[in-house]
Scaffold this motif. Sequence first.
Motif, PDB file in Angstrom:
ATOM      1  N   LYS A  31     -86.244 -43.777 -35.727  1.00 34.75           N
ATOM      2  CA  LYS A  31     -87.578 -43.243 -35.464  1.00 34.75           C
ATOM      3  C   LYS A  31     -87.600 -42.431 -34.180  1.00 34.75           C
ATOM      4  O   LYS A  31     -88.219 -41.364 -34.113  1.00 34.75           O
ATOM      5  CB  LYS A  31     -88.601 -44.376 -35.365  1.00 34.75           C
ATOM      6  N   ALA A  32     -86.924 -42.924 -33.150  1.00 36.19           N
ATOM      7  CA  ALA A  32     -86.907 -42.209 -31.864  1.00 36.19           C
ATOM      8  C   ALA A  32     -86.190 -40.878 -31.998  1.00 36.19           C
ATOM      9  O   ALA A  32     -86.679 -39.844 -31.518  1.00 36.19           O
ATOM     10  CB  ALA A  32     -86.235 -43.071 -30.804  1.00 36.19           C
ATOM     11  N   VAL A  33     -85.043 -40.872 -32.660  1.00 36.02           N
ATOM     12  CA  VAL A  33     -84.286 -39.638 -32.831  1.00 36.02           C
ATOM     13  C   VAL A  33     -85.065 -38.660 -33.709  1.00 36.02           C
ATOM     14  O   VAL A  33     -85.107 -37.458 -33.436  1.00 36.02           O
ATOM     15  CB  VAL A  33     -82.882 -39.930 -33.412  1.00 36.02           C
ATOM     16  N   GLY A  34     -85.703 -39.161 -34.747  1.00 34.61           N
ATOM     17  CA  GLY A  34     -86.521 -38.302 -35.611  1.00 34.61           C
ATOM     18  C   GLY A  34     -87.698 -37.700 -34.861  1.00 34.61           C
ATOM     19  O   GLY A  34     -88.028 -36.530 -35.040  1.00 34.61           O
ATOM     20  N   LEU A  39     -90.101 -32.983 -32.192  1.00 36.33           N
ATOM     21  CA  LEU A  39     -90.644 -32.383 -30.978  1.00 36.33           C
ATOM     22  C   LEU A  39     -89.842 -31.145 -30.573  1.00 36.33           C
ATOM     23  O   LEU A  39     -90.418 -30.103 -30.229  1.00 36.33           O
ATOM     24  CB  LEU A  39     -90.643 -33.404 -29.846  1.00 36.33           C
ATOM     25  N   ALA A  40     -88.526 -31.235 -30.657  1.00 36.63           N
ATOM     26  CA  ALA A  40     -87.679 -30.084 -30.317  1.00 36.63           C
ATOM     27  C   ALA A  40     -87.906 -28.936 -31.309  1.00 36.63           C
ATOM     28  O   ALA A  40     -87.951 -27.765 -30.917  1.00 36.63           O
ATOM     29  CB  ALA A  40     -86.215 -30.492 -30.310  1.00 36.63           C
ATOM     30  N   ALA A  42     -90.661 -28.320 -32.925  1.00 34.81           N
ATOM     31  CA  ALA A  42     -91.973 -27.729 -32.651  1.00 34.81           C
ATOM     32  C   ALA A  42     -91.950 -26.872 -31.396  1.00 34.81           C
ATOM     33  O   ALA A  42     -92.662 -25.869 -31.305  1.00 34.81           O
ATOM     34  CB  ALA A  42     -93.015 -28.831 -32.511  1.00 34.81           C
ATOM     35  N   ALA A  43     -91.116 -27.254 -30.433  1.00 35.39           N
ATOM     36  CA  ALA A  43     -91.063 -26.501 -29.172  1.00 35.39           C
ATOM     37  C   ALA A  43     -90.213 -25.248 -29.294  1.00 35.39           C
ATOM     38  O   ALA A  43     -90.555 -24.199 -28.748  1.00 35.39           O
ATOM     39  CB  ALA A  43     -90.520 -27.401 -28.063  1.00 35.39           C
ATOM     40  N   PHE A  44     -89.080 -25.327 -29.996  1.00 35.64           N
ATOM     41  CA  PHE A  44     -88.143 -24.211 -30.034  1.00 35.64           C
ATOM     42  C   PHE A  44     -88.182 -23.403 -31.329  1.00 35.64           C
ATOM     43  O   PHE A  44     -87.681 -22.283 -31.356  1.00 35.64           O
ATOM     44  CB  PHE A  44     -86.706 -24.717 -29.829  1.00 35.64           C
ATOM     45  N   GLY A  45     -88.766 -23.936 -32.378  1.00 33.37           N
ATOM     46  CA  GLY A  45     -88.770 -23.241 -33.664  1.00 33.37           C
ATOM     47  C   GLY A  45     -89.538 -21.934 -33.663  1.00 33.37           C
ATOM     48  O   GLY A  45     -88.967 -20.869 -33.931  1.00 33.37           O
ATOM     49  N   PRO A  46     -90.834 -21.950 -33.363  1.00 33.25           N
ATOM     50  CA  PRO A  46     -91.603 -20.700 -33.402  1.00 33.25           C
ATOM     51  C   PRO A  46     -91.105 -19.625 -32.423  1.00 33.25           C
ATOM     52  O   PRO A  46     -91.013 -18.461 -32.805  1.00 33.25           O
ATOM     53  CB  PRO A  46     -93.027 -21.153 -33.069  1.00 33.25           C
ATOM     54  N   CYS A  69     -84.828 -14.332 -24.404  1.00 37.24           N
ATOM     55  CA  CYS A  69     -86.128 -14.200 -25.067  1.00 37.24           C
ATOM     56  C   CYS A  69     -86.690 -15.571 -25.432  1.00 37.24           C
ATOM     57  O   CYS A  69     -87.855 -15.869 -25.165  1.00 37.24           O
ATOM     58  CB  CYS A  69     -85.990 -13.328 -26.313  1.00 37.24           C
ATOM     59  N   VAL A  70     -85.856 -16.428 -26.027  1.00 37.43           N
ATOM     60  CA  VAL A  70     -86.306 -17.769 -26.415  1.00 37.43           C
ATOM     61  C   VAL A  70     -86.711 -18.556 -25.175  1.00 37.43           C
ATOM     62  O   VAL A  70     -87.735 -19.243 -25.157  1.00 37.43           O
ATOM     63  CB  VAL A  70     -85.222 -18.504 -27.229  1.00 37.43           C
ATOM     64  N   ARG A  71     -85.914 -18.454 -24.118  1.00 46.27           N
ATOM     65  CA  ARG A  71     -86.220 -19.179 -22.879  1.00 46.27           C
ATOM     66  C   ARG A  71     -87.578 -18.738 -22.335  1.00 46.27           C
ATOM     67  O   ARG A  71     -88.387 -19.567 -21.916  1.00 46.27           O
ATOM     68  CB  ARG A  71     -85.126 -18.927 -21.850  1.00 46.27           C
ATOM     69  N   ALA A  72     -87.855 -17.439 -22.351  1.00 46.19           N
ATOM     70  CA  ALA A  72     -89.134 -16.937 -21.848  1.00 46.19           C
ATOM     71  C   ALA A  72     -90.294 -17.404 -22.726  1.00 46.19           C
ATOM     72  O   ALA A  72     -91.354 -17.806 -22.213  1.00 46.19           O
ATOM     73  CB  ALA A  72     -89.107 -15.418 -21.782  1.00 46.19           C
ATOM     74  N   ARG A  73     -90.121 -17.377 -24.039  1.00 44.65           N
ATOM     75  CA  ARG A  73     -91.194 -17.807 -24.943  1.00 44.65           C
ATOM     76  C   ARG A  73     -91.464 -19.310 -24.819  1.00 44.65           C
ATOM     77  O   ARG A  73     -92.615 -19.745 -24.871  1.00 44.65           O
ATOM     78  CB  ARG A  73     -90.859 -17.476 -26.394  1.00 44.65           C
ATOM     79  N   VAL A  74     -90.415 -20.102 -24.664  1.00 46.00           N
ATOM     80  CA  VAL A  74     -90.595 -21.551 -24.495  1.00 46.00           C
ATOM     81  C   VAL A  74     -91.318 -21.819 -23.179  1.00 46.00           C
ATOM     82  O   VAL A  74     -92.197 -22.676 -23.102  1.00 46.00           O
ATOM     83  CB  VAL A  74     -89.251 -22.296 -24.572  1.00 46.00           C
ATOM     84  N   ALA A  75     -90.975 -21.079 -22.132  1.00 43.86           N
ATOM     85  CA  ALA A  75     -91.656 -21.237 -20.846  1.00 43.86           C
ATOM     86  C   ALA A  75     -93.138 -20.890 -20.977  1.00 43.86           C
ATOM     87  O   ALA A  75     -93.999 -21.567 -20.391  1.00 43.86           O
ATOM     88  CB  ALA A  75     -90.991 -20.363 -19.793  1.00 43.86           C
ATOM     89  N   GLU A  76     -93.456 -19.845 -21.746  1.00 47.06           N
ATOM     90  CA  GLU A  76     -94.864 -19.491 -21.977  1.00 47.06           C
ATOM     91  C   GLU A  76     -95.590 -20.608 -22.711  1.00 47.06           C
ATOM     92  O   GLU A  76     -96.722 -20.954 -22.359  1.00 47.06           O
ATOM     93  CB  GLU A  76     -94.951 -18.202 -22.790  1.00 47.06           C
ATOM     94  N   ARG A  77     -94.941 -21.176 -23.739  1.00 48.11           N
ATOM     95  CA  ARG A  77     -95.568 -22.278 -24.489  1.00 48.11           C
ATOM     96  C   ARG A  77     -95.791 -23.487 -23.595  1.00 48.11           C
ATOM     97  O   ARG A  77     -96.821 -24.153 -23.670  1.00 48.11           O
ATOM     98  CB  ARG A  77     -94.712 -22.667 -25.696  1.00 48.11           C
ATOM     99  N   TYR A  78     -94.820 -23.776 -22.742  1.00 52.21           N
ATOM    100  CA  TYR A  78     -94.929 -24.913 -21.837  1.00 52.21           C
ATOM    101  C   TYR A  78     -96.080 -24.696 -20.859  1.00 52.21           C
ATOM    102  O   TYR A  78     -96.876 -25.604 -20.609  1.00 52.21           O
ATOM    103  CB  TYR A  78     -93.616 -25.117 -21.078  1.00 52.21           C
ATOM    104  N   ALA A  79     -96.177 -23.489 -20.301  1.00 52.93           N
ATOM    105  CA  ALA A  79     -97.251 -23.190 -19.355  1.00 52.93           C
ATOM    106  C   ALA A  79     -98.618 -23.281 -20.028  1.00 52.93           C
ATOM    107  O   ALA A  79     -99.573 -23.817 -19.453  1.00 52.93           O
ATOM    108  CB  ALA A  79     -97.051 -21.808 -18.750  1.00 52.93           C
TER     109      ALA A  79
END
Length: 92
Positions: A31-34, A39-40, A42-46, A69-79
């Motif tokens: 369950k924890a790994v799933g 979560l990963a 949802a964060a990195f897919g889009p 590009c992915v790093r910048a987009r993930v940072a935007e989502r996090y912010a």
Amino acid sequence: MAAAELVDAAPRRARVRPAPDWPKPLVAAVKAVGGLAALAGAAFGPPTYQCRQMQEAGQFYYGDTLRACVRARVAERYATAEVFLARTLAPR
């Protein structure tokens, strides 16, 4: 000639197999790994999908990479999520 007798037989019950008795630590670990994988995803897919589309359309500037590009987009989502949580959890 003898008349045929109609007899209603009791309907058969479907056999229900008992659930397997898995060890509880194994179930908790799965369950924890799933949950972490979801979560990963949802964060990195889009952002990854969006950056791949930009790359295919030739919308990258000179020297841009997919990883940057992915790093910048993930940072935007996090912010964005951080601002949302700050507004939501702020005392009124």
